[in-house]
Write a protein that holds these residues in place. Sequence first.
Motif: not given
Ligand code: UDP
Length: 254
Positions: A93-95, A99-101, A120-122, A218-220
Amino acid sequence: MNRRRRIYEGKAKIIFEGPETGTYIQFFKDDTTAFNARKHAVIEGKGVLNNRISEYIFSRLERIGIPTHFIKRLNMREQLIHAVEIIPLEVVVRNVAAGSLAKRFGLEEGMPLPHTVVEFYYKKDSLNDPMVSEEHILAFGWATPQELEEIMAHAVRINDFLSGLFLGAGIQLVDFKMEFGRMWENDMMQVVLADEISPDSARLWDMQTGNKLDKDRFRQDLGGLVEAYQEVARRLGILNENETPRLKRPVLVK
Ligand code: UDP
């Protein structure tokens, strides 16, 4: 001495057999991964904080009537949970764009979305958790139409509640990920919130400074991950001012 049966080991948690039928124990590790585990470190104290933060969030959600797998916290790293069959979806859920969006649509990070977005992600590491539509979910039978409807209703309610909860702590809930499971009671099945909700699975920004208080540290490579998670716990009122888990420098494993 008997060893407990390990049901499943994921990147940040281990699920063990519980003391009674229908229960599991969820153990929070210090392992921290990103980019589908291509980046990995062990950050001491992280698991303890996520255990506490997730316990707090799940308990608050239970109190407003959201069914969850959570029963009780057992110790620093473990929770007793109901055994559920995980629905193989990551519900995001995004507000706010991040990230990826933000990357996919070329949006500026931090742009409030005109409308809350549910994705949704599989859940399949070998495929890099591809994004899927409701059509895919139904066509491949990952969830039934009724389950999807329940998931959507819970997701929207959880987002509204948690947005307010974090707002009260001076934190903006940018986005977060949830997992749901099927819980059986005799021949009745209920869709319940499972896994965890913590700064590992949510983007949490300080409302005043915009500082990231989540796994993006951590990611960044921003550093200070445990301190940020501690700040979240402290602001939610679940970590005593004097209670600071022992800190060691993060060890980069890969
Ligand atoms: N997220 C997660 N596990 C995953 C992918 C995403 O907990 O395997 C969380 C992530 O921390 C963020 C949100 O879902 O809060 C949206 O993530 P995004 O699609 O932007 O992907 P990311 O940037 O983490 O690759």
